[in-house]
Design a protein around this motif. Structure first.
Motif, PDB file in Angstrom:
ATOM      1  N   SER A 142      38.183  31.281  52.332  1.00 14.96           N
ATOM      2  CA  SER A 142      39.079  31.214  53.487  1.00 14.96           C
ATOM      3  C   SER A 142      38.404  30.406  54.585  1.00 14.96           C
ATOM      4  O   SER A 142      37.241  30.063  54.483  1.00 14.96           O
ATOM      5  N   PHE A 143      39.164  30.134  55.608  1.00 12.87           N
ATOM      6  CA  PHE A 143      38.639  29.426  56.767  1.00 12.87           C
ATOM      7  C   PHE A 143      38.356  30.438  57.861  1.00 12.87           C
ATOM      8  O   PHE A 143      38.852  31.558  57.830  1.00 12.87           O
ATOM      9  N   LEU A 158      40.289  28.708  47.669  1.00 10.73           N
ATOM     10  CA  LEU A 158      41.197  28.597  48.814  1.00 10.73           C
ATOM     11  C   LEU A 158      42.675  28.702  48.420  1.00 10.73           C
ATOM     12  O   LEU A 158      43.536  28.655  49.295  1.00 10.73           O
ATOM     13  N   LYS A 159      42.947  28.861  47.143  1.00  8.56           N
ATOM     14  CA  LYS A 159      44.344  28.914  46.695  1.00  8.56           C
ATOM     15  C   LYS A 159      45.116  30.046  47.375  1.00  8.56           C
ATOM     16  O   LYS A 159      46.202  29.841  47.898  1.00  8.56           O
ATOM     17  N   GLU A 184      48.366  30.030  50.273  1.00  9.40           N
ATOM     18  CA  GLU A 184      49.667  30.636  49.969  1.00  9.40           C
ATOM     19  C   GLU A 184      50.128  31.642  51.022  1.00  9.40           C
ATOM     20  O   GLU A 184      51.255  32.115  50.968  1.00  9.40           O
ATOM     21  N   LEU A 185      49.290  31.965  51.994  1.00  6.67           N
ATOM     22  CA  LEU A 185      49.681  32.878  53.070  1.00  6.67           C
ATOM     23  C   LEU A 185      50.741  32.228  53.947  1.00  6.67           C
ATOM     24  O   LEU A 185      50.699  31.023  54.193  1.00  6.67           O
ATOM     25  N   GLU A 186      51.696  33.000  54.429  1.00  6.36           N
ATOM     26  CA  GLU A 186      52.789  32.456  55.253  1.00  6.36           C
ATOM     27  C   GLU A 186      52.252  31.786  56.522  1.00  6.36           C
ATOM     28  O   GLU A 186      52.706  30.711  56.912  1.00  6.36           O
ATOM     29  N   GLU A 187      51.294  32.437  57.178  1.00  4.89           N
ATOM     30  CA  GLU A 187      50.712  31.875  58.401  1.00  4.89           C
ATOM     31  C   GLU A 187      50.061  30.517  58.107  1.00  4.89           C
ATOM     32  O   GLU A 187      50.157  29.579  58.887  1.00  4.89           O
ATOM     33  N   ARG A 225      46.276  16.748  51.557  1.00  7.54           N
ATOM     34  CA  ARG A 225      46.189  16.656  50.106  1.00  7.54           C
ATOM     35  C   ARG A 225      45.510  17.939  49.656  1.00  7.54           C
ATOM     36  O   ARG A 225      44.368  18.208  50.038  1.00  7.54           O
ATOM     37  N   ILE A 226      46.228  18.719  48.888  1.00  5.91           N
ATOM     38  CA  ILE A 226      45.691  19.990  48.421  1.00  5.91           C
ATOM     39  C   ILE A 226      45.849  20.050  46.913  1.00  5.91           C
ATOM     40  O   ILE A 226      46.966  20.032  46.394  1.00  5.91           O
TER      41      ILE A 226
END
Length: 182
Positions: free
Chosen positions: A137-138, A159-160, A164-167, A179-180
């Motif tokens: 995470s960041f 980081l997948k 995918e978190l809404e925020e 680019r992810i």
């Protein structure tokens, strides 16, 4: 080379510093904090550097930080937030990296109406992460990086879930170029 030369810190007008293939160098010398005009710091294939010193936050002219192929580095120092000129961070194949920025001790609990402060400088325009498997995470407050225009996350499977978190989806939607790829 086992350590960087002491005289390196005696070049206060130095703007760009590229250190590559120095697998014996374990740390950046304390006197390098005198490089007050340094705009670009690149560390490539410096496998023994496990810590970027806290004094990095004193290099207030730094615009670009590029670290590649470092198997020991665990995180960037929390003082990086003080770099109000920093526009670009590139982290490439830093296998041991677990946090983009070191977590600070004794975090304060925020009231409902307070916004989280980003651990990264708000001046940041570009963030590139490639092959940093340990990052999950960041830092809190990354959503406050309103100047971020370019984001690349490549081969960082940890980081997948974060992506995918809404925020996070709302945050990613406002970034111009991204680019992810996991």
């Amino acid at each position: 080379m086992e350590e960087l030369p002491i005289w390196l810190g005696e070049l206060p007008s130095l703007k760009n510093l590229h250190i590559q293939y120095s697998s014996g160098v374990k740390e950046l010398n304390e006197n390098m904090r005198q490089l007050i005009k340094l705009e670009s710091l690149e560390l490539g294939f410096c496998h023994s550097i496990s810590v970027v010193p806290q004094w990095l936050g004193e290099l207030t002219s730094l615009k670009k930080l590029w670290i590649s192929n470092n198997g020991c580095l665990r995180s960037l120092p929390a003082s990086i937030q003080q770099l109000t000129s920093l526009q670009e961070i590139v982290l490439f194949n830093c296998d041991a990296l677990q946090h983009v920025v070191a977590e600070t001790e004794g975090k304060m609990k925020l009231a409902d109406n307070q916004q989280r402060e980003s651990a990264l400088p708000t001046s940041l325009k570009s963030l590139y992460l490639t092959g940093c498997d340990g990052i999950k995470s960041f830092p809190e407050g990354i959503h406050q990086l309103t100047n971020l225009q370019h984001l690349e996350i490549i081969s960082c499977p940890g980081l997948k879930e974060w992506c995918e978190l809404e925020e996070t989806k709302t945050f990613l939607a406002r970034i111009e170029k991204k680019r992810i790829e996991f």
